[in-house]
Design a protein around this motif. Structure first.
Motif, mmCIF file in Angstrom:
data_model
loop_
_atom_site.group_PDB
_atom_site.id
_atom_site.type_symbol
_atom_site.label_atom_id
_atom_site.label_comp_id
_atom_site.label_asym_id
_atom_site.label_seq_id
_atom_site.Cartn_x
_atom_site.Cartn_y
_atom_site.Cartn_z
ATOM 1 N N ASP A 235 36.702 31.475 40.871
ATOM 2 C CA ASP A 235 36.137 32.267 39.774
ATOM 3 C C ASP A 235 36.009 33.743 40.149
ATOM 4 N N ASP A 236 36.860 34.217 41.043
ATOM 5 C CA ASP A 236 36.842 35.646 41.345
ATOM 6 C C ASP A 236 38.039 36.315 40.675
ATOM 7 N N LYS A 237 37.831 37.518 40.220
ATOM 8 C CA LYS A 237 38.899 38.256 39.558
ATOM 9 C C LYS A 237 38.944 39.709 40.023
ATOM 10 N N PHE A 238 37.800 40.344 40.087
ATOM 11 C CA PHE A 238 37.739 41.777 40.351
ATOM 12 C C PHE A 238 37.390 42.063 41.811
ATOM 13 N N HIS A 239 37.892 43.204 42.290
ATOM 14 C CA HIS A 239 37.583 43.693 43.633
ATOM 15 C C HIS A 239 36.861 45.029 43.516
ATOM 16 N N HIS A 240 35.850 45.209 44.362
ATOM 17 C CA HIS A 240 35.173 46.509 44.460
ATOM 18 C C HIS A 240 35.078 46.882 45.927
ATOM 19 N N ASN A 241 35.721 47.979 46.306
ATOM 20 C CA ASN A 241 35.694 48.444 47.695
ATOM 21 C C ASN A 241 34.537 49.399 47.919
ATOM 22 N N THR A 242 33.943 49.294 49.082
ATOM 23 C CA THR A 242 32.860 50.195 49.438
ATOM 24 C C THR A 242 32.800 50.356 50.950
ATOM 25 N N ARG A 243 32.072 51.350 51.408
ATOM 26 C CA ARG A 243 31.901 51.551 52.841
ATOM 27 C C ARG A 243 30.918 50.516 53.393
ATOM 28 N N TYR A 244 31.056 50.195 54.664
ATOM 29 C CA TYR A 244 30.140 49.248 55.306
ATOM 30 C C TYR A 244 28.701 49.712 55.151
ATOM 31 N N GLU A 245 28.469 51.013 55.344
ATOM 32 C CA GLU A 245 27.100 51.523 55.322
ATOM 33 C C GLU A 245 26.463 51.476 53.940
ATOM 34 N N ASP A 246 27.261 51.272 52.889
ATOM 35 C CA ASP A 246 26.712 51.196 51.535
ATOM 36 C C ASP A 246 26.509 49.756 51.061
ATOM 37 N N THR A 247 27.025 48.808 51.821
ATOM 38 C CA THR A 247 27.042 47.426 51.335
ATOM 39 C C THR A 247 25.650 46.813 51.248
ATOM 40 N N ILE A 248 24.771 47.144 52.186
ATOM 41 C CA ILE A 248 23.414 46.580 52.140
ATOM 42 C C ILE A 248 22.713 47.004 50.865
ATOM 43 N N SER A 249 22.812 48.277 50.518
ATOM 44 C CA SER A 249 22.202 48.772 49.280
ATOM 45 C C SER A 249 22.797 48.072 48.063
ATOM 46 N N PHE B 209 50.774 53.717 39.925
ATOM 47 C CA PHE B 209 50.323 53.357 41.265
ATOM 48 C C PHE B 209 49.472 52.094 41.187
ATOM 49 N N GLU B 210 49.554 51.271 42.222
ATOM 50 C CA GLU B 210 48.729 50.063 42.295
ATOM 51 C C GLU B 210 47.699 50.230 43.400
ATOM 52 N N TYR B 211 46.440 50.075 43.054
ATOM 53 C CA TYR B 211 45.381 50.208 44.059
ATOM 54 C C TYR B 211 45.344 48.960 44.928
ATOM 55 N N ASN B 212 45.313 49.165 46.242
ATOM 56 C CA ASN B 212 45.255 48.063 47.199
ATOM 57 C C ASN B 212 43.817 47.915 47.710
ATOM 58 N N PRO B 213 43.097 46.861 47.319
ATOM 59 C CA PRO B 213 41.701 46.700 47.735
ATOM 60 C C PRO B 213 41.526 46.083 49.117
ATOM 61 N N PHE B 214 42.631 45.854 49.826
ATOM 62 C CA PHE B 214 42.555 45.152 51.102
ATOM 63 C C PHE B 214 42.571 46.107 52.299
ATOM 64 N N CYS B 215 41.984 47.273 52.135
ATOM 65 C CA CYS B 215 41.914 48.255 53.216
ATOM 66 C C CYS B 215 41.029 47.734 54.340
ATOM 67 N N GLU B 216 41.526 47.817 55.582
ATOM 68 C CA GLU B 216 40.775 47.254 56.708
ATOM 69 C C GLU B 216 39.525 48.055 57.058
ATOM 70 N N LYS B 217 39.416 49.281 56.565
ATOM 71 C CA LYS B 217 38.253 50.110 56.898
ATOM 72 C C LYS B 217 37.031 49.791 56.045
ATOM 73 N N ASN B 218 37.269 49.223 54.871
ATOM 74 C CA ASN B 218 36.185 49.039 53.901
ATOM 75 C C ASN B 218 35.822 47.578 53.693
ATOM 76 N N ASP C 40 35.311 44.624 50.963
ATOM 77 C CA ASP C 40 35.885 44.240 49.670
ATOM 78 C C ASP C 40 34.974 43.196 49.037
ATOM 79 N N ILE C 41 34.303 43.571 47.955
ATOM 80 C CA ILE C 41 33.408 42.650 47.262
ATOM 81 C C ILE C 41 34.172 41.972 46.132
ATOM 82 N N LEU C 42 34.229 40.656 46.188
ATOM 83 C CA LEU C 42 34.898 39.881 45.145
ATOM 84 C C LEU C 42 33.895 39.539 44.047
ATOM 85 N N ILE C 43 34.304 39.778 42.802
ATOM 86 C CA ILE C 43 33.400 39.659 41.664
ATOM 87 C C ILE C 43 33.972 38.674 40.659
#
Length: 221
Positions: free
Chosen positions: A31-45, A99-108, A110-113
């Protein structure tokens, strides 16, 4: 537990070994469809407050007025200050010039929604970008995916864009933030899988083990 103090040359091996020690059985996400990328330091918030628009973040003091103004540059932020940017992968109807956005960046992170949110497709910057005009609370999260091992591998192969010293420092910050995230998930008893997806096998991270590990610092030169 006391902090671990490492030489810079020891960081990659230590983090790599620590992650290997806490990975567990694969977890399949449905039941996941959307991806939201964020920095590690922002994930707790984000776990605590949900994924918020720029205006909502500003309202509760998470970002400054100056940062909020940057969101309104819609040439770089299609979501502006009132929406949340998401991505969908595997789309087959992109135009050749999109352009196609790639949400699988190793630096960030990836929250599956879940697919059960309201979002509209806006192809201003990326053909697979969607915008949500409503805050996305953590009950809509289906997994929190990390690729820290892939980031370390990229550093070892010298395929990162920034200087190696900068990358190593970032790995250490990401690891410590990941440890804090595991602790938040544990303390709040949140049923959101935390996964290490460098090999795309859905490998879960044992939050009890990771949260109990010491914080790591780098020895000053």
């Amino acid at each position: 537990m006391e902090n671990v103090i490492l030489e810079k040359k020891e960081v990659l091996d230590y983090v790599e070994t620590s992650i290997a020690d806490v990975i567990s059985t694969p977890i399949e996400v449905i039941d996941d469809k959307f991806h939201h990328n964020t920095r590690y330091e922002d994930t707790i918030s984000i776990v605590e407050n949900g994924i918020l628009s720029g205006k909502e973040q500003n309202k509760i003091g998470l970002i400054s007025d100056e940062t909020l103004e940057l969101f309104d540059d819609t040439e770089s932020h299609a979501n502006g200050s009132e929406s949340i940017s998401l991505a969908v992968v595997g789309m087959t109807d992109l135009n050749p010039d999109e352009f196609e956005y790639n949400p699988f960046c190793e630096k960030n992170v990836d929250i599956l929604i879940t697919s059960d949110i309201s979002a509209r497709r806006v192809s201003t910057n990326y053909g697979n970008e969607y915008l949500s005009d409503e805050s996305i609370m953590n009950d809509k999260f289906r997994a929190i995916d990390t690729r820290l091992l892939a980031y370390i591998a990229a550093i070892r192969m010298s395929t990162v864009k920034e200087p190696v010293d900068v990358s190593i420092t970032q790995v250490l910050k990401n690891y410590n933030n990941l440890k804090e995230l595991a602790n938040v998930l544990k303390v709040k008893s949140l049923d959101i899988p935390l996964r290490e997806m460098s090999t795309n096998q859905g490998t879960s991270i044992d939050i009890d083990k990771l949260s109990s590990m010491p914080k790591v610092k780098m020895k000053r030169m």
